[in-house]
Design a protein around this motif. Sequence first.
Motif, PDB file in Angstrom:
ATOM      1  N   ALA A  68       4.542  -4.134  -1.817  1.00 23.21           N
ATOM      2  CA  ALA A  68       5.372  -3.188  -2.563  1.00 23.21           C
ATOM      3  C   ALA A  68       5.771  -3.793  -3.897  1.00 23.21           C
ATOM      4  N   LEU A  69       5.758  -2.979  -4.929  1.00 24.11           N
ATOM      5  CA  LEU A  69       6.229  -3.373  -6.252  1.00 24.11           C
ATOM      6  C   LEU A  69       7.465  -2.536  -6.564  1.00 24.11           C
ATOM      7  N   ILE A  70       8.616  -3.211  -6.661  1.00 28.39           N
ATOM      8  CA  ILE A  70       9.904  -2.537  -6.844  1.00 28.39           C
ATOM      9  C   ILE A  70      10.378  -2.798  -8.264  1.00 28.39           C
ATOM     10  N   ALA A  71      10.780  -1.748  -8.972  1.00 27.60           N
ATOM     11  CA  ALA A  71      11.124  -1.908 -10.385  1.00 27.60           C
ATOM     12  C   ALA A  71      12.113  -0.839 -10.831  1.00 27.60           C
ATOM     13  N   PRO A  72      12.761  -1.049 -11.996  1.00 26.88           N
ATOM     14  CA  PRO A  72      13.601   0.007 -12.577  1.00 26.88           C
ATOM     15  C   PRO A  72      12.764   1.263 -12.816  1.00 26.88           C
ATOM     16  N   ASP A  73      13.401   2.412 -12.752  1.00 28.40           N
ATOM     17  CA  ASP A  73      12.660   3.676 -12.778  1.00 28.40           C
ATOM     18  C   ASP A  73      11.904   3.927 -14.077  1.00 28.40           C
ATOM     19  N   TYR A  74      12.271   3.233 -15.157  1.00 28.00           N
ATOM     20  CA  TYR A  74      11.597   3.464 -16.434  1.00 28.00           C
ATOM     21  C   TYR A  74      10.269   2.719 -16.540  1.00 28.00           C
ATOM     22  N   ARG A  75      10.020   1.800 -15.621  1.00 25.85           N
ATOM     23  CA  ARG A  75       8.799   0.995 -15.706  1.00 25.85           C
ATOM     24  C   ARG A  75       7.629   1.727 -15.051  1.00 25.85           C
ATOM     25  N   VAL A  76       6.492   1.788 -15.735  1.00 22.62           N
ATOM     26  CA  VAL A  76       5.292   2.420 -15.194  1.00 22.62           C
ATOM     27  C   VAL A  76       4.601   1.427 -14.256  1.00 22.62           C
ATOM     28  N   LEU A  77       4.400   1.840 -13.008  1.00 22.95           N
ATOM     29  CA  LEU A  77       3.860   0.926 -12.003  1.00 22.95           C
ATOM     30  C   LEU A  77       2.362   1.081 -11.785  1.00 22.95           C
ATOM     31  N   GLU A  78       1.817   2.229 -12.120  1.00 14.24           N
ATOM     32  CA  GLU A  78       0.378   2.416 -11.955  1.00 14.24           C
ATOM     33  C   GLU A  78      -0.373   1.438 -12.848  1.00 14.24           C
ATOM     34  N   GLY A  79      -1.389   0.807 -12.296  1.00  8.28           N
ATOM     35  CA  GLY A  79      -2.172  -0.142 -13.072  1.00  8.28           C
ATOM     36  C   GLY A  79      -1.645  -1.562 -13.033  1.00  8.28           C
ATOM     37  N   GLU A  80      -0.447  -1.757 -12.467  1.00  6.33           N
ATOM     38  CA  GLU A  80       0.099  -3.112 -12.332  1.00  6.33           C
ATOM     39  C   GLU A  80      -0.750  -3.919 -11.342  1.00  6.33           C
ATOM     40  N   ASP A  81      -0.929  -5.178 -11.617  1.00  5.41           N
ATOM     41  CA  ASP A  81      -1.693  -6.062 -10.736  1.00  5.41           C
ATOM     42  C   ASP A  81      -0.886  -6.342  -9.467  1.00  5.41           C
ATOM     43  N   MET A  82      -1.436  -5.989  -8.303  1.00  2.00           N
ATOM     44  CA  MET A  82      -0.751  -6.210  -7.033  1.00  2.00           C
ATOM     45  C   MET A  82      -1.135  -7.553  -6.403  1.00  2.00           C
ATOM     46  N   ALA A  83      -1.903  -8.353  -7.130  1.00  2.00           N
ATOM     47  CA  ALA A  83      -2.200  -9.753  -6.760  1.00  2.00           C
ATOM     48  C   ALA A  83      -2.717  -9.899  -5.335  1.00  2.00           C
ATOM     49  N   MET A  84      -3.871  -9.277  -5.094  1.00  2.00           N
ATOM     50  CA  MET A  84      -4.523  -9.369  -3.790  1.00  2.00           C
ATOM     51  C   MET A  84      -5.969  -9.804  -3.965  1.00  2.00           C
ATOM     52  N   ALA A  85      -6.520 -10.412  -2.937  1.00  2.00           N
ATOM     53  CA  ALA A  85      -7.936 -10.785  -2.923  1.00  2.00           C
ATOM     54  C   ALA A  85      -8.494 -10.517  -1.537  1.00  2.00           C
ATOM     55  N   VAL A  86      -9.803 -10.439  -1.468  1.00  2.00           N
ATOM     56  CA  VAL A  86     -10.495 -10.289  -0.186  1.00  2.00           C
ATOM     57  C   VAL A  86     -11.048 -11.655   0.222  1.00  2.00           C
ATOM     58  N   LEU A  87     -10.615 -12.138   1.376  1.00  2.00           N
ATOM     59  CA  LEU A  87     -11.162 -13.373   1.937  1.00  2.00           C
ATOM     60  C   LEU A  87     -12.289 -12.981   2.885  1.00  2.00           C
ATOM     61  N   SER A  88     -13.515 -13.321   2.510  1.00  2.00           N
ATOM     62  CA  SER A  88     -14.675 -13.042   3.354  1.00  2.00           C
ATOM     63  C   SER A  88     -14.960 -14.263   4.222  1.00  2.00           C
ATOM     64  N   VAL A  89     -15.023 -14.053   5.526  1.00  2.00           N
ATOM     65  CA  VAL A  89     -15.284 -15.137   6.473  1.00  2.00           C
ATOM     66  C   VAL A  89     -16.612 -14.837   7.166  1.00  2.00           C
TER      67      VAL A  89
END
Length: 260
Positions: free
Chosen positions: A73-94
């Motif tokens: 979850a990305l929590i922010a003041p209501d004036y901040r646009v959240l779409e397109g923000e980097d959610m800092a995830m990766a896929v670990l392939s095993v």
Amino acid sequence: MLKDIYGHFHSDEHHFVDKALDWVERAAGQHVVKLTDFLDPRQAFILNSLVNRNADVHCRFDGGYDAAERRRALIAPDYRVLEGEDMAMAVLSVSSGDGKFLTLEHGDYMGAILGLGMKRDKVGDIHVIEGGCHCLVTQDAADYLHLNLSQVHRVHVQTELLPLEQLQLAKVQLEELHLSVASMRMDGIVSDVFRLSRAKILQPIQAGRCRVNWKLEEDPSKPLKEGDLISLQGFGRFKVLEVEGISKKGRIRVKIGKYA
């Protein structure tokens, strides 16, 4: 106000309520942007409920793909646009080249990751696929897992970090069961699904090992309904797919989907 909020949640959830409320208040009062680790659906529900109580805050949930169960979850003041923000995830392939993955399951991968000292919150959904698995992880945990995960349940493995676009999803397999029950009581249906006696099923329920729609449920008599997802720690989980009707003898016919 806190006492009023606590009244809506189980006592075991109050610690998370405190954390989530702090995130929301910091976003509203101090304009702090917070990116959480992975939340389960119940935690996401709690956070979203608290966000909706504050007009100055909004949030975005993302688990790496549309139907993700565990999400950041990305929590922010209501004036901040959240779409397109980097959610800092990766896929670990095993993966492994020796063909032994036929016997490895979700729990094997999860156990190997936690065995490295990794917190559960750093790991999103795990998809068991042919030849291995694809696991969503936070970006700050990705390199550590890539370097240190070398064995899963005594099987030697190789890992690779991939972008989200290369994520492969597991096919959800449900074993359909058709039950005939006297009532929709949770203990009766759970005992039938896992083939245990009512007496044996009461102990894990009352010990806090059962969740309905990710919410802790200790009342064996709780009535279940269509769409409910029930998990019993150590046994698995299932979904109430359909209440099919009443038999001539007055029993309820229920279709269950048990996760493989």
